[in-house]
Write an enzyme that holds these catalytic residues in place. Structure first.
Site, mmCIF file in Angstrom:
data_model
loop_
_atom_site.group_PDB
_atom_site.id
_atom_site.type_symbol
_atom_site.label_atom_id
_atom_site.label_comp_id
_atom_site.label_asym_id
_atom_site.label_seq_id
_atom_site.Cartn_x
_atom_site.Cartn_y
_atom_site.Cartn_z
ATOM 1 N N HIS A 369 0.800 -1.227 0.000
ATOM 2 C CA HIS A 369 0.000 0.000 0.000
ATOM 3 C C HIS A 369 0.833 1.277 0.000
ATOM 4 O O HIS A 369 0.263 2.367 0.089
ATOM 5 C CB HIS A 369 -0.930 0.023 1.213
ATOM 6 N N LYS A 560 -8.381 13.483 5.216
ATOM 7 C CA LYS A 560 -7.527 12.305 5.131
ATOM 8 C C LYS A 560 -6.494 12.366 6.236
ATOM 9 O O LYS A 560 -6.330 13.392 6.892
ATOM 10 C CB LYS A 560 -6.845 12.202 3.767
ATOM 11 N N ARG A 561 -5.803 11.262 6.449
ATOM 12 C CA ARG A 561 -4.737 11.214 7.446
ATOM 13 C C ARG A 561 -3.751 12.355 7.210
ATOM 14 O O ARG A 561 -3.413 12.685 6.079
ATOM 15 C CB ARG A 561 -4.038 9.855 7.347
ATOM 16 N N LYS A 566 0.769 14.044 1.785
ATOM 17 C CA LYS A 566 -0.595 14.357 1.353
ATOM 18 C C LYS A 566 -0.792 15.863 1.166
ATOM 19 O O LYS A 566 -1.779 16.307 0.607
ATOM 20 C CB LYS A 566 -1.598 13.783 2.347
ATOM 21 N N THR A 668 -8.673 6.274 -1.431
ATOM 22 C CA THR A 668 -10.069 5.883 -1.661
ATOM 23 C C THR A 668 -11.016 7.028 -1.343
ATOM 24 O O THR A 668 -12.155 7.030 -1.808
ATOM 25 C CB THR A 668 -10.448 4.651 -0.816
ATOM 26 N N LYS A 672 -14.766 8.123 -3.053
ATOM 27 C CA LYS A 672 -16.001 8.415 -2.323
ATOM 28 C C LYS A 672 -16.536 9.792 -2.692
ATOM 29 O O LYS A 672 -17.741 9.982 -2.890
ATOM 30 C CB LYS A 672 -15.744 8.329 -0.821
#
Length: 834
Positions: A369, A560-561, A566, A668, A672
């Protein structure tokens, strides 16, 4: 919620003539006989627990039948191992999948209880942190819906990762006591308790000229299983998620207690139960790293013991194990499966090494991942050997035999051998768990096309050259049942009215919406639903954060985390730049926006926690400024979790997917948000690439460097050049440096500034920032054309079919697992839709 008297003392007088009567009867029965609730008044928690137990009763027969039928048929099973399962709330989900949601509402309405308020009482299970856990939960849903004989395995954390609280703008971690009030969806299975060990010695014995090793652990821990039912849509198949809880093998030393050692008498209990207290202990110090390793071995050893117990109850021949069992490792955390299975086969089943190795490789698959080195996991050999002496020997033997294979294929290529070795001979010596997983697995897969390409050409290039067919792609997916049917009922209803309900189990059906992107009536209805969702979120923000936001503004969302790759910091710098434009030119017209963040930072990840603090600092300034507050709002919603995502995602207009190209494996959240009609602004990273292909370039806001451009620029990149050449970027960084957002705590954010300038801006935030600003201008221009924006939103929803986890699981089943759907006999069918 109303808490008036429920007249359940005469529940037994009613006959279950219909589903509503039967459900009402069971609700009252559980109130009285399970919870001993008062006849006069029941608490909201008692109502929630009793009603959940009544709903649970409706899946029990099918759950038992699913397991019994699989056992009798002797079919092949897949076991999905993941350190995380973010399953979310289950009352609504199970009622929906059992087709009894309307019956539930009817029964509760008769008792003057709100269905919506009752669902809000349920706590999110603290069984995960981010996308990895939510992906695993989506996969479980799809496995059950597709009728696949699969079982999940994980850990039953007492306190999850943590409950995030914000104090003076700073993240504070508190225990997430999600089971404090009781959890009605789990079943304790003490009959299947097993025991595993740590430490001790590994000793050889001779038997007919063969050396047999036996591990004698110094300490033992009991593994107690708890099961949660996983209901497929329609209730046809009910699979199982089994979670392990750690307990001391001897919980209380009475002799020590009698001798005055009161604390020592329970010391082993406290030590053992630490293993499942929390997810991902802080590994910034040795004790935390050791606890992580212990946690992972506990998970793997309990699970393999259970798998072999079940296998041996059905078969006598261990050599048929690969025909009946396949174990999928969700990321590197469970990779100890490989040496543990070898230990069981060689040391306890007395197989020779070659046969044991063939069985182990045939039974195991590995999903990677991430390409981030810190997430691939390496353990110091000194610590590993102390905790798992026999496994250390096995890993050395695996590595020795593997490197001989490499040497034959690539003679005299010593650098290749060093890269591929499971043992890193640097100081200190380390065991590379990702290399172990690749060597020991039948198949290795990435989770998006670009990610799989990076595995083949970068991270696992040497392995790909050795085994060209081993690395596959399985693009991630999400379950539309949770993320559209349940989370966005208004949009789900509109879609079903126009194209039918087939999309619920075949998301490709959404393609039939594409012609409706030019249908004015459909566009109007679609926009009305989005507006209603935005009003609901605005009310939630007002109620929980005491901040008024404009539902008509553009809801710009990054949820998100919190991790540097990110690039929440990129989003934040853009906000600062827009704010500074308004400061310099108060008459400037900008597109009104509500910027929404939600994220948890790992407890030991200091700069990520500083970014959260900076978000709060910027929010305080922007939201209180009389000029900027007319157009801009900055919101941070604490304690990001599944139930919070279900509120945000249906209301989002713009989806921020802005990681540095080459860093995000898949993502993901992007899927969504797309499914619910948010347009994406993003880089060519992870699943963004495939989202853009599906929806069309004209319906995706692309910015930033490609993976190849990042690699080419890396060696010569200087963030100082951008700082000195771009006045707006320089001003934004200077605002942070000069304490505009922390006036009472000077230099709080200097580490962030240094990471951007002095430490080289590793995630190249400044390199992509101008491209991002320019692309955001395109976003603003399009949002001022509501008809065109809504048309593109519809096309995003209509193009989301590829990103169903049903498609992903079908690919796993056909390409890796060799697994067929299993139909349970229908002599006792599940409920039909009401």
């Amino acid at each position: 919620m109303p808490s008036e008297k429920n007249n359940f003392q005469d529940w037994f007088a009613a006959k279950p003539d219909d589903p509503a009567t039967a459900l009402r009867e069971d609700f009252f029965r559980h109130l009285r006989y399970t919870l001993a609730a008062s006849n006069q008044r029941q608490t909201d928690q008692e109502k929630y627990l009793s009603f959940s137990l009544a709903v649970r009763d409706r899946l029990m027969d099918r759950w038992i039948k699913t397991q019994d039928a699989a056992h009798q048929a002797g079919i092949r099973r897949v076991y999905y191992l993941s350190m995380e399962f973010l399953i979310g709330r289950l009352l609504d989900n199970n009622a929906m999948n059992l087709h009894i949601a309307e019956v539930c509402q009817q029964v509760l309405q008769e008792q003057n209880i709100s269905w919506e308020e009752l669902k809000e009482i349920e706590a999110d299970p603290g069984l995960g942190n981010g996308g990895l856990g939510r992906l695993a939960a989506c996969f479980l849903d799809s496995m059950a819906t597709l009728g696949l004989p699969c079982q999940g395995y994980g850990l039953r954390y007492d306190y999850g990762i943590f409950r995030q609280k914000i104090v003076n703008g700073q993240q504070v971690e508190e225990p997430d006591a999600w089971r404090r009030e009781g959890y009605p969806w789990e079943h304790k299975r003490p009959a299947y308790t097993t025991t595993i060990g740590f430490g001790g010695i590994s000793t050889p014995t001779e038997n007919n000229g063969r050396t047999i090793w036996r591990w004698i652990p110094a300490e033992h821990v009991a593994c107690v299983p708890y099961d949660i039912a996983v209901v497929g849509y329609g209730g046809q198949t009910v699979n199982t998620l089994r979670l392990w809880s750690a307990r001391a093998s001897v919980e209380f030393d009475f002799q020590t207690f009698n001798q005055g050692g009161y604390m020592e008498a329970v010391g082993k209990k406290v030590t053992a139960e630490t293993l499942t207290k929390a997810l991902y202990p802080n590994d910034s110090f040795d004790q935390g790293r050791e606890l992580r390793l212990r946690q992972q071995y506990f998970f793997v050893a309990c699970t393999l013991s259970d798998i072999l117990r079940r296998f041996e109850s059905e078969y006598q021949d261990i050599y048929v194990l690969p025909d009946k069992v396949f174990i999928q490792l969700n990321d590197t955390h469970p990779s100890l499966v490989i040496p543990e299975l070898m230990r069981l086969l060689v040391d306890t089943k007395n197989l020779n090494w070659e046969d044991a190795w063939a069985i182990t490789r045939a039974c195991t698959g590995y999903t990677n991942h991430t390409v981030l080195p810190e997430a691939l996991e390496s353990w110091k050999i000194e610590m590993f050997q102390r905790l798992l002496p026999r496994h250390t020997q096995i890993i050395y033997e695996i590595n020795s035999r593997f490197l001989r294979e490499v040497s034959k294929r690539f003679p005299n290529d010593h650098e290749r051998i060093k890269r591929m070795s499971i043992i890193d001979d640097a100081h200190p010596q380390m065991i590379r768990m990702a290399n172990l997983a690749v060597v020991g697995a039948k198949a290795v897969n990435g989770v998006a096309e670009i990610h799989t390409g990076i595995l083949k050409s970068g991270l696992f290039r040497d392995f790909h050259e050795l085994w060209p067919d081993k690395i596959l792609n399985m693009t991630n997916g999400i379950t539309q049942r949770r993320w559209l049917l349940q989370a966005n009922p208004g949009l789900a209803r509109l879609i079903s009215e126009r194209i039918g309900t087939g999309w619920i189990t075949a998301l490709d059906e959404l393609q039939r919406l594409k012609p409706l992107a030019d249908d004015q009536d459909f566009l109007t209805a679609y926009r009305q639903i989005k507006d209603q969702n935005k009003r609901h979120l605005a009310e939630f923000i007002q109620r929980t954060q005491h901040l008024r936001v404009d539902p008509e503004s553009l809801f710009d969302v990054q949820i998100k985390r919190l991790h540097e790759y990110k690039r929440q910091l990129l989003f934040l710098l853009y906000i600062i730049i827009i704010y500074r434009r308004l400061v310099h030119n108060p008459g400037l017209t900008v597109q009104p926006r509500t910027f929404i963040f939600a994220a948890k930072a790992a407890s030991g990840y200091l700069i990520a926690k500083s970014i959260i603090q900076l978000i709060y600092g910027v929010a305080k300034v922007v939201n209180s400024d009389p000029v900027s507050s007319k157009s801009l709002r900055v919101v941070f919603l604490p304690d990001y979790r599944v139930s919070l995502a279900e509120k945000i995602i249906p209301a989002a207009d713009l989806s921020e997917q802005i990681s540095l190209a080459g860093k995000e494996a898949s993502g993901t959240g992007n899927m969504k948000l797309m499914l619910n009609g948010a347009l994406t602004i993003g880089t060519l990273d992870g699943a963004n690439v495939e989202i853009r292909q599906e929806v069309g370039p004209e319906n995706f806001f692309l910015f930033g460097m490609t993976t190849e451009e990042v690699q080419a620029r890396r060696s010569s990149y200087s963030p100082w050049d951008i700082y000195h050449s771009d006045a707006e970027i320089q001003d934004a960084i200077d605002c942070i440096r000069n304490n505009l957002f922390c006036p009472l705590a000077p230099d709080t954010f200097l580490p962030i500034v240094r990471s951007l300038l002095e430490y080289g801006d590793h995630f190249m935030v400044l390199a992509d920032l101008r491209s991002y600003i320019d692309t955001q201008e395109q976003v603003a221009q399009l949002y001022q054309q509501p008809q065109e924006w809504t048309r593109k939103a519809v096309l995003n929803t209509a193009s989301a079919g590829k990103f169903s986890s049903d498609r992903t699981i079908r690919e796993y089943a056909s390409r890796i697992w060799n697994l067929q759907p299993f139909t349970v006999d229908d002599d006792n069918p599940p409920a039909t839709p009401v």
